[in-house]
Design an enzyme around this catalytic site. Sequence first.
Site, PDB file in Angstrom:
ATOM      1  CB  CYS A 145      -9.354   3.233 -18.975  1.00 43.83           C
ATOM      2  SG  CYS A 145      -9.207   1.449 -19.180  1.00 43.83           S
ATOM      3  CB  CYS A 148      -7.250   0.940 -16.655  1.00 47.94           C
ATOM      4  SG  CYS A 148      -7.484   0.930 -18.429  1.00 47.94           S
ATOM      5  CG  ASP A 149      -7.755   4.043 -14.079  1.00 49.09           C
ATOM      6  OD1 ASP A 149      -6.719   3.358 -13.951  1.00 49.09           O
ATOM      7  OD2 ASP A 149      -7.858   4.988 -14.877  1.00 49.09           O
TER       8      ASP A 149
END
Length: 318
Positions: A145, A148-149
Amino acid sequence: MISPEPTGGDRPVQAYDLMILGGGPAGLTAAIYAGRARVQTRVLGGTLPGGQPSRTAEVDNYPGFPDGVGGGELAQRFTAQAERFGAEIVPEMATEVDFSERPFRIRSARSQYRAGAVIVATGAVPRPLGIPGEEEFYGRGVSSCATCDGFFYQDREVVVVGGGDAAIDEALFLTKFARTVTVIHRRDTLRATEIYREQAFANPKIGFIWDSVVEEVLGDKTVTGVRVHNLKNGDTSMIRTDGVFVYIGMEPQSDLFVGQLELDPSGYVLSNARQHTNVPGVFVAGDVQDPNYRQVVIAAGTGAIAAMEAERYLGKYP
Ligand code: NDP
């Protein structure tokens, strides 16, 4: 509505006309349609509110958003619209289903339900590489992801594994943060759509390692590199990297339905053109039944069909 049952076991049984398993575009669109038809509906939304778009930086091809829309924002808009029509969306995962008797039985970790009809919209999850180090370093340099990261890789070096739309879309997103993004692909041609290919080839931060597979993720506390095997010349090399983003396709989330619904050999739920499964009253929508397209617009479309068919089954839609 089905009359409530007496309390069973330690958890009271809650009864609904329709239970929707999954809170992504398919499940939430089904909830919008069911809510507008005044079908009493509960959505078990799982652990990722809004489903896969929440993990996507930008959705460029959902109609009605000429400038694109953030995946998280699109997911929130689906949720708000479903709630506006009365759908109850709870962050629960179905853990057990029994479609052999009616009303159907569904359990989650904290509740048990009976429902007159069910829409399965449990989606798909990223496929892992299945190589040494991948699981060990998950969350410590290995991710699926970028949305997200990605932020944690400011001015760092990352690799992206895969050559499809997801890999290239996320590689482009990662260039906002990372110093270099190296795409490692097992062939010498990208599967990704032309517009992604053009953008990736034109981006000076993106490099490619062709005809190669990642065999191992290396690290100590966090990821420090990957061992890469060239399939054409047989060479093995170590590539230094701080992050490994894996985008090699998806797997349907259908384990729960083994023995309950007909699945194809890859685990996708089988249905007819009107989203009926082999069990009357159980319908299916979205990526859990779609090995081919996996588009938000198609998930939403099949969700709408599933809801209209469920309404019809429940006698609410002539
Ligand atoms: P795809 O199946 O399209 O691509 C998977 C990629 O991973 C391919 O390049 C494949 O290689 C490679 N791959 C598969 N298995 C392995 C393995 N074991 N080791 C190394 N490489 C492997 O999946 P995506 O997740 O990219 O896309 C899924 C669907 O979602 C598609 O329909 C896509 O169009 C859609 N999508 C659309 C987006 C958009 O339009 N914005 C964004 C993201 C996804 P090979 O090419 O050799 O088969």
